[in-house]
Design a protein around this motif. Structure first.
Motif, short mmCIF file in Angstrom:
data_model
loop_
_atom_site.label_atom_id
_atom_site.label_comp_id
_atom_site.label_asym_id
_atom_site.label_seq_id
_atom_site.Cartn_x
_atom_site.Cartn_y
_atom_site.Cartn_z
N PHE A 1 7.05 -27.34 -6.13
CA PHE A 1 6.66 -25.95 -6.40
C PHE A 1 7.83 -25.18 -7.02
CE2 PHE A 1 4.96 -21.75 -4.67
CZ PHE A 1 3.86 -21.75 -5.51
N ALA A 2 8.73 -25.90 -7.71
CA ALA A 2 9.98 -25.30 -8.16
C ALA A 2 9.84 -24.47 -9.44
CB ALA A 2 11.02 -26.39 -8.38
N GLY A 3 8.67 -24.48 -10.07
CA GLY A 3 8.51 -23.73 -11.30
C GLY A 3 8.11 -22.29 -11.11
N GLU A 4 7.65 -21.94 -9.92
CA GLU A 4 7.20 -20.57 -9.66
C GLU A 4 8.40 -19.67 -9.40
OE1 GLU A 4 4.12 -17.58 -8.59
OE2 GLU A 4 4.37 -19.27 -9.95
N GLN A 5 8.39 -18.49 -10.01
CA GLN A 5 9.49 -17.55 -9.85
C GLN A 5 9.70 -17.21 -8.37
OE1 GLN A 5 8.93 -13.76 -11.77
NE2 GLN A 5 11.09 -13.22 -11.66
N GLY A 6 10.94 -17.32 -7.94
CA GLY A 6 11.28 -16.97 -6.57
C GLY A 6 10.98 -18.03 -5.53
N THR B 1 11.81 -24.13 -2.38
CA THR B 1 10.91 -25.20 -1.96
C THR B 1 11.57 -26.56 -2.14
OG1 THR B 1 9.02 -23.87 -2.64
CG2 THR B 1 8.64 -26.20 -2.33
N ILE B 2 12.22 -26.74 -3.26
CA ILE B 2 12.87 -28.04 -3.51
C ILE B 2 14.28 -28.08 -2.95
CG2 ILE B 2 13.66 -27.37 -5.84
CD1 ILE B 2 13.14 -30.27 -6.70
N THR B 3 14.98 -26.94 -2.92
CA THR B 3 16.35 -26.96 -2.42
C THR B 3 16.40 -27.06 -0.90
OG1 THR B 3 16.49 -24.53 -2.35
CG2 THR B 3 17.18 -25.61 -4.39
N ILE C 1 3.11 -24.69 3.42
CA ILE C 1 1.67 -24.46 3.47
C ILE C 1 1.29 -23.07 2.98
CG2 ILE C 1 1.76 -23.76 5.89
CD1 ILE C 1 -1.16 -25.51 4.04
N TRP C 2 2.15 -22.07 3.25
CA TRP C 2 1.79 -20.72 2.83
C TRP C 2 1.83 -20.57 1.31
CZ3 TRP C 2 6.35 -21.58 5.70
CH2 TRP C 2 7.55 -21.47 5.00
N GLN C 3 2.44 -21.53 0.61
CA GLN C 3 2.51 -21.44 -0.83
C GLN C 3 1.27 -22.00 -1.51
OE1 GLN C 3 6.15 -23.75 -1.01
NE2 GLN C 3 7.29 -21.97 -1.74
N MET C 4 0.55 -22.86 -0.82
CA MET C 4 -0.60 -23.50 -1.47
C MET C 4 -1.84 -23.55 -0.61
SD MET C 4 1.50 -25.83 0.01
CE MET C 4 2.69 -25.93 -1.32
N ALA C 5 -1.97 -22.55 0.29
CA ALA C 5 -3.13 -22.52 1.17
C ALA C 5 -4.44 -22.47 0.38
CB ALA C 5 -3.04 -21.33 2.12
N ASP C 6 -4.42 -21.76 -0.76
CA ASP C 6 -5.63 -21.68 -1.58
C ASP C 6 -6.08 -23.07 -2.02
OD1 ASP C 6 -5.26 -19.01 -1.32
OD2 ASP C 6 -4.84 -18.59 -3.42
N ALA C 7 -5.14 -23.85 -2.52
CA ALA C 7 -5.48 -25.19 -3.00
C ALA C 7 -5.98 -26.06 -1.85
CB ALA C 7 -4.26 -25.83 -3.66
N MET C 8 -5.35 -25.94 -0.70
CA MET C 8 -5.76 -26.74 0.46
C MET C 8 -7.19 -26.39 0.88
SD MET C 8 -3.26 -28.69 0.88
CE MET C 8 -1.57 -29.02 1.31
N ASN C 9 -7.48 -25.09 0.90
CA ASN C 9 -8.83 -24.66 1.27
C ASN C 9 -9.86 -25.12 0.25
OD1 ASN C 9 -8.01 -23.38 3.64
ND2 ASN C 9 -7.66 -21.43 2.61
#
Length: 566
Positions: A227-232, A236-238, A315-323
């Motif tokens: 998820f390292a391409g999203e601003q701010g 996630t990767i570090t 999980i809070w970054q991609m809850a939409d996709a998971m749902n």
């Protein structure tokens, strides 16, 4: 010498209590001069409040869709109780730029949830002290935040924000707590649900699966994304090296459990080992070429497509996709997080221990029209029945109570709780977090969990046949069963230690983060022969920064928290 940010425990408590009891603030701008002095000024907490219609402005530095609170079910119910409506707006674009524009103009919304812009807004004098208001009009605020007063009192003796993590009535772990390293379930199923603990084991499975199934249903499989391409969201990767080394999310430091020394994992063997593994996987064609450029929507679209075999993210970054994947009904294409660490000898620490975050909260601005009315709204919100409302909703509508007095949800009710459109319409998307509230791990007086997700009966209803198949295969009852139990850390989380704008610590953080964003893509996408050279370039640049000074600052702050100084 810079003054300490927070008072020590005893002084903070004495100062906060004396200020509250005296009913006065050390700052003349205590909100009293801006309010009506009629029935709204009652101090007994029982007088009939003014419920004349009024609309205040709310600004959040998080991501959401603008709305009038009264357009939501929860907002309308709260408006009927108080007469108060909210024009709720959220940041668009760069949060720092928006904060700067606010400060330069000197005009603010009535209340602000600043997220990462807190120190900047505090230093600009954007918030009023809440001490006097809390004492006069906040019996429920005092009930909820009483034991945390030392942790939310500023160096000048004032309270400026009410955080979102005040634990009330006990502590419940999330039955479905997880890590930030995920694998697609069909990969585990294909190989008979093996135990996967180390980073090597994790990637070995993904390599084997992709070699066997380079495409599924005509779609090319994608080995690994971040998820390292999203601003701010570069953390996630570090953050991964920290977790892989067996530490919880303390930000950019690893805190030794015995000495309490805080050491950076930037430019260490932990970080190198993580990046070297990604470099090796890239050489095998597993790492998505867009892993550092895809924005959040593109990242979530990749997950929803079912093509991705593994990824790193919270999980809070991609809850939409998971749902969305769950709604689609193919459990094999869904994901599960695992307790991945570097070596078998390492005990994972993904599950959060008890914590209190004091630099995320809601405050009243110096531009507020009626601070008394606002603080009374917050106090009303903190009544237990309203805390149930903003999490569970209405009995008989969004949840039920069984014969044992336990709160439960049907499959349909739970689907609504997880549906983004319903959450916005009902108000959960707006009221369940960025307001004065009980912390996530809280327990109501009747023993029910504050968060539906913490209620075992709800977690069980939420499980599909595919969930149960996977849990049964690993001999666990909930997904948190994969993980080691948390170990208490009195300082946790260290990432919430404030670094004042312009301070050496804040400047170090900024420069170190910039270096990571510059070198991570180079290190991951370098040829294997180039990796060591690029890593040495990274070390050389990092060596120009005052890492030792930052580590000393963090160590001192961690030890101070252990001693009760927040």
């Amino acid at each position: 010498m810079r003054k300490k940010k927070w008072l020590n425990t005893s002084l903070a408590v004495i100062t906060a209590v004396s200020l509250l009891l005296a009913g006065c603030s050390s700052n003349n701008n205590d909100g009293g001069s801006k309010t009506n002095t009629n029935a709204n000024d009652s101090t007994d907490g029982n007088a009939v409040d003014n419920t004349d219609p009024v609309t205040f402005s709310y600004f959040g530095f998080g991501t959401n869709i603008d709305v009038m609170a009264s357009e939501t079910t929860i907002g309308k119910i709260l408006q009927e109780q108080t007469g108060v409506d909210w024009k709720m707006e959220y940041v668009v674009g760069d949060p720092s730029t928006k904060a700067g524009v606010m400060i330069a103009g000197g005009e603010y919304p009535d209340v602000i949830s600043p997220v990462g812009e807190l120190s900047k807004l505090l230093n600009a004098g954007a918030y009023i002290p809440l001490n006097d208001l809390i004492e006069k009009h906040g019996p429920n605020i005092k009930r909820v935040y009483g034991e945390y007063m030392d942790k939310i009192t500023h160096e000048d003796g004032n309270i400026y924000i009410l955080p979102f993590t005040a634990n009330v009535g006990g502590y419940l772990n999330d039955p479905d707590a997880g890590s930030n390293i995920w694998i697609q379930r069909r990969v585990l199923k294909e190989f008979g649900y093996p135990e996967v603990k180390t980073l090597d084991q994790y990637f070995d499975l993904i390599v084997k699966y992709q070699e066997k199934y380079p495409s599924v249903d005509g779609k090319e499989t994608v080995g690994f994304v971040t998820f390292a391409g999203e601003q701010g969201q570069f953390y996630t990767i570090t953050n991964a090296p920290m977790h892989l080394a067996g530490y919880p999310n303390d930000g950019n430091v690893l805190v030794d459990m015995e000495t309490h020394e805080a050491k950076l994992y930037m430019a260490t063997e932990h970080e190198k080992r993580w990046l070297k593994k990604l470099n090796e996987m890239n050489a095998k064609g597993l790492v998505d070429p867009e892993t550092f450029t895809a924005n959040g929507d593109q990242f979530k679209a990749k997950l929803t497509s079912g093509r991705v075999l593994g990824f790193v993210g919270y999980i809070w970054q991609m809850a939409d996709a998971m749902n969305n994947l769950k709604t689609a009904g193919n459990d094999d294409l869904r994901y599960v997080s695992l307790p991945i660490v570097f070596d078998e000898s390492i005990t994972d620490a993904y599950m959060d221990p008890p914590s209190f975050v004091n630099n995320r909260g809601l405050g009243i601005s110096v531009s507020a029209k009626d601070p008394v009315r606002i603080i009374k709204y917050w106090d009303n919100l903190l009544k237990e029945e309203n805390q149930r409302l903003v999490q569970w909703g209405e009995e008989g509508v969004t949840y039920s109570v069984n014969e044992e007095g336990r709160f439960i949800m049907s499959a349909e009710q739970l689907a609504n709780r997880n549906d983004n459109e319903f959450k916005r319409k009902y108000g959960w998307a707006y009221f369940d977090y960025e307001w004065p509230r009980y912390g996530d791990n809280s327990v109501y007086e009747d023993g029910n969990a504050h968060l539906p997700a913490r209620q075992p009966e709800v977690a069980n209803v939420n499980y599909t046949d595919g969930d149960r198949e996977l849990l049964n295969a690993y001999g666990i009852e909930t997904f948190s069963g994969f993980f080691a139990q948390p170990v208490e850390r009195p300082w946790y989380p260290a990432w919430s230690i404030e670094k004042e704008q312009g301070s050496p610590e804040q400047i170090f953080n900024q420069k170190a983060g910039d270096l990571q964003q510059k070198f991570y893509p180079k290190l991951v996408f370098a040829t294997e022969a180039q990796f060591e050279s690029v890593w040495n370039d990274y070390l050389a640049e990092f060596g120009k920064l005052d890492a030792a000074g930052f580590e000393k600052f963090m160590t001192d702050k961690v030890k101070a928290r252990i001693a009760g100084v927040w």
